[in-house]
Design a protein around this motif. Structure first.
Motif, PDB file in Angstrom:
ATOM      1  N   GLY A   1      -0.482  -9.936  -4.017  1.00  0.00           N
ATOM      2  CA  GLY A   1      -0.656  -8.628  -3.399  1.00  0.00           C
ATOM      3  C   GLY A   1       0.471  -8.242  -2.454  1.00  0.00           C
ATOM      4  O   GLY A   1       1.329  -9.057  -2.096  1.00  0.00           O
ATOM      5  N   LEU A   2       0.419  -6.965  -2.055  1.00  0.00           N
ATOM      6  CA  LEU A   2       1.471  -6.399  -1.203  1.00  0.00           C
ATOM      7  C   LEU A   2       1.551  -7.102   0.150  1.00  0.00           C
ATOM      8  O   LEU A   2       2.639  -7.393   0.657  1.00  0.00           O
ATOM      9  CB  LEU A   2       1.193  -4.896  -1.018  1.00  0.00           C
ATOM     10  N   GLY A   3       0.396  -7.385   0.744  1.00  0.00           N
ATOM     11  CA  GLY A   3       0.387  -8.053   2.053  1.00  0.00           C
ATOM     12  C   GLY A   3       1.052  -9.424   1.966  1.00  0.00           C
ATOM     13  O   GLY A   3       1.845  -9.806   2.828  1.00  0.00           O
TER      14      GLY A   3
ATOM     15  N   ASP B   1       8.317   2.345  -6.029  1.00  0.00           N
ATOM     16  CA  ASP B   1       7.498   3.198  -6.912  1.00  0.00           C
ATOM     17  C   ASP B   1       7.291   4.594  -6.358  1.00  0.00           C
ATOM     18  O   ASP B   1       7.081   5.543  -7.099  1.00  0.00           O
ATOM     19  CB  ASP B   1       6.076   2.608  -6.994  1.00  0.00           C
ATOM     20  N   ASP B   2       7.254   4.681  -5.041  1.00  0.00           N
ATOM     21  CA  ASP B   2       7.070   5.980  -4.399  1.00  0.00           C
ATOM     22  C   ASP B   2       8.452   6.570  -4.145  1.00  0.00           C
ATOM     23  O   ASP B   2       9.176   6.131  -3.251  1.00  0.00           O
ATOM     24  CB  ASP B   2       6.321   5.822  -3.066  1.00  0.00           C
ATOM     25  N   LEU B   3       8.783   7.553  -4.959  1.00  0.00           N
ATOM     26  CA  LEU B   3      10.104   8.182  -4.840  1.00  0.00           C
ATOM     27  C   LEU B   3       9.928   9.521  -4.132  1.00  0.00           C
ATOM     28  O   LEU B   3       9.047  10.298  -4.502  1.00  0.00           O
ATOM     29  CB  LEU B   3      10.683   8.370  -6.251  1.00  0.00           C
TER      30      LEU B   3
ATOM     31  N   TYR C   1      -5.255   4.614  -3.265  1.00  0.00           N
ATOM     32  CA  TYR C   1      -4.424   4.514  -2.054  1.00  0.00           C
ATOM     33  C   TYR C   1      -5.117   3.807  -0.891  1.00  0.00           C
ATOM     34  O   TYR C   1      -6.320   3.599  -0.902  1.00  0.00           O
ATOM     35  CB  TYR C   1      -4.083   5.932  -1.561  1.00  0.00           C
ATOM     36  N   GLY C   2      -4.309   3.536   0.154  1.00  0.00           N
ATOM     37  CA  GLY C   2      -4.839   3.223   1.468  1.00  0.00           C
ATOM     38  C   GLY C   2      -5.182   4.566   2.109  1.00  0.00           C
ATOM     39  O   GLY C   2      -4.353   5.473   2.134  1.00  0.00           O
ATOM     40  N   VAL C   3      -6.422   4.712   2.591  1.00  0.00           N
ATOM     41  CA  VAL C   3      -6.879   6.014   3.089  1.00  0.00           C
ATOM     42  C   VAL C   3      -7.130   5.922   4.599  1.00  0.00           C
ATOM     43  O   VAL C   3      -7.657   4.921   5.093  1.00  0.00           O
ATOM     44  CB  VAL C   3      -8.149   6.474   2.340  1.00  0.00           C
TER      45      VAL C   3
ATOM     46  N   VAL D   1      -8.572   2.176   5.111  1.00  0.00           N
ATOM     47  CA  VAL D   1      -9.318   1.401   4.115  1.00  0.00           C
ATOM     48  C   VAL D   1      -8.592   1.470   2.771  1.00  0.00           C
ATOM     49  O   VAL D   1      -8.082   2.515   2.387  1.00  0.00           O
ATOM     50  CB  VAL D   1     -10.812   1.824   4.059  1.00  0.00           C
ATOM     51  N   GLU D   2      -8.510   0.318   2.112  1.00  0.00           N
ATOM     52  CA  GLU D   2      -7.768   0.229   0.851  1.00  0.00           C
ATOM     53  C   GLU D   2      -8.631   0.641  -0.333  1.00  0.00           C
ATOM     54  O   GLU D   2      -9.719   0.097  -0.536  1.00  0.00           O
ATOM     55  CB  GLU D   2      -7.234  -1.201   0.655  1.00  0.00           C
ATOM     56  N   LYS D   3      -8.140   1.612  -1.070  1.00  0.00           N
ATOM     57  CA  LYS D   3      -8.731   2.045  -2.345  1.00  0.00           C
ATOM     58  C   LYS D   3     -10.249   2.240  -2.293  1.00  0.00           C
ATOM     59  O   LYS D   3     -11.001   1.608  -3.074  1.00  0.00           O
ATOM     60  CB  LYS D   3      -8.335   1.067  -3.447  1.00  0.00           C
TER      61      LYS D   3
HETATM   62  C1  G1P Z   1      -0.030   0.248  -2.229  1.00  0.00           C
HETATM   63  C2  G1P Z   1      -0.876   0.109  -0.960  1.00  0.00           C
HETATM   64  C3  G1P Z   1      -1.682   1.389  -0.703  1.00  0.00           C
HETATM   65  C4  G1P Z   1      -0.737   2.582  -0.661  1.00  0.00           C
HETATM   66  C5  G1P Z   1       0.091   2.652  -1.954  1.00  0.00           C
HETATM   67  C6  G1P Z   1       1.142   3.750  -1.873  1.00  0.00           C
HETATM   68  O1  G1P Z   1      -0.915   0.294  -3.327  1.00  0.00           O
HETATM   69  O2  G1P Z   1      -1.721  -1.012  -1.081  1.00  0.00           O
HETATM   70  O3  G1P Z   1      -2.390   1.282   0.502  1.00  0.00           O
HETATM   71  O4  G1P Z   1      -1.477   3.772  -0.486  1.00  0.00           O
HETATM   72  O5  G1P Z   1       0.778   1.412  -2.187  1.00  0.00           O
HETATM   73  O6  G1P Z   1       1.792   3.928  -3.090  1.00  0.00           O
HETATM   74  P1  G1P Z   1      -0.434   0.022  -4.862  1.00  0.00           P
HETATM   75  O7  G1P Z   1       0.184   1.314  -5.331  1.00  0.00           O
HETATM   76  O8  G1P Z   1       0.550  -1.092  -4.796  1.00  0.00           O
HETATM   77  O9  G1P Z   1      -1.677  -0.316  -5.607  1.00  0.00           O
END
Ligand code: G1P
Length: 296
Positions: A111-113, A134-136, A170-172, A189-191
């Protein structure tokens, strides 16, 4: 005084299964938007924000990323011989200097963490940036620069509103007081499901993190999807260090998604001086085809 942010972490260990077969033997971060790999956009954004050290958390099969930012003797020689000075200058400009870049491996996809935690020994007691390629983000002022200009310590995340039905990706954020683009955060909170989500303000892959994050991540507690979540570590730090979101200016494309990736290619090509007009003409033709298809 707020400490300067000098280092950035790029988690690039993911398998990229959503882009198979393209990503079978190639890292997903090397997928090009127009003619530049996603990871290069992220590195350039970090550089534009004053980042001096670049830490990539990689995995098996990701060596193309290391090669991409390294010197290429063959290419350099051929471009010089052919007098391709503009191309030569472009590939020279993107090189990271020796000592400015580090690659470490995340041996397991936890995972990301966990990916961020893998970089802990390369960071001193200082705030750090994390960028998800991934987020451009297409913006007048690069997103990370917007955030560092606004950073006053603690944890800061980039945020934008998404349609309710999409929050579970997302993380909300649970929102407190707002002042301009800055939002105080009371929870994260995650997803979550749309029903359980505290708002529709979501975290986009840009973070500025207090160094205390590494101790939190070091618990290696599993969260959503059985993974070690950065979101959970951020949630546990609330009340101990300030936590804000920055509503950034710009357009964000989810390049982890095929339609988002396609749209990013369109948007970035249309912005380009050398390609915009030709691409607009092509789009015009497809718009006609699309219109007649939907009528039929
Ligand atoms: C990750 C984070 C999530 C965030 C997202 C943004 O999720 O865990 O909190 O909102 O990136 O793109 P992932 O896209 O890796 O599932």
């Amino acid at each position: 005084m707020t400490r300067r942010v000098r280092k950035a972490i790029f988690p690039v260990g993911g398998l990229g299964t959503r882009f198979l077969p393209a990503t079978k033997a190639m890292p997903k971060e090397m997928l090009p938007v127009v003619d530049k790999p996603l990871i290069q956009y992220a590195v350039e954004e970090a550089r534009a924000a004053g980042i001096e050290e670049f830490i990539f958390v990689t995995g098996r099969g990701k060596s193309a990323i290391e090669d991409h930012f390294d010197f290429s003797y063959e290419l350099d020689r051929v471009l010089s011989e052919r007098g391709r000075t503009a191309d030569l200058a472009a590939i020279k400009a993107m090189l990271l200097r020796p000592g400015q870049v580090a690659y470490i491996r995340q041996q397991e996809p936890l995972g990301l963490g966990h990916a961020v935690w893998c970089a802990r020994n390369l960071v001193d007691d200082e705030p750090i940036a994390v960028l998800l390629a991934d987020d451009l983000i297409l913006a007048q002022t690069p997103c990370l620069k917007q955030m560092l200009d606004a950073y006053t310590g603690g944890n800061l995340v980039a945020a934008m509103e998404v349609p309710r039905e999409q929050v579970s990706r997302y993380g909300v954020l649970d929102i407190g007081a707002e002042s301009g683009q800055r939002v105080e955060i009371k929870g994260i909170v995650e997803k979550p499901t749309p029903e359980a989500a505290p708002s529709n303000l979501c975290v986009i892959g840009r973070y500025v993190l207090d160094p205390g994050i590494f101790d939190e991540l070091g618990r290696l507690d599993r969260g959503a999807g059985g993974e070690v979540q950065l979101t959970d570590a951020l949630a546990r730090m609330i009340g101990r260090v300030p936590f804000h979101a920055h509503r950034f200016e710009g357009r964000r494309f989810d390049c982890g998604d095929k339609v988002g990736f396609f749209e990013a290619n369109l948007a970035f090509a249309l912005e380009r001086e050398d390609l915009g007009a030709a691409c607009r003409a092509v789009l015009g033709r497809y718009a006609k085809v699309g219109a007649s298809r939907s009528k039929g």
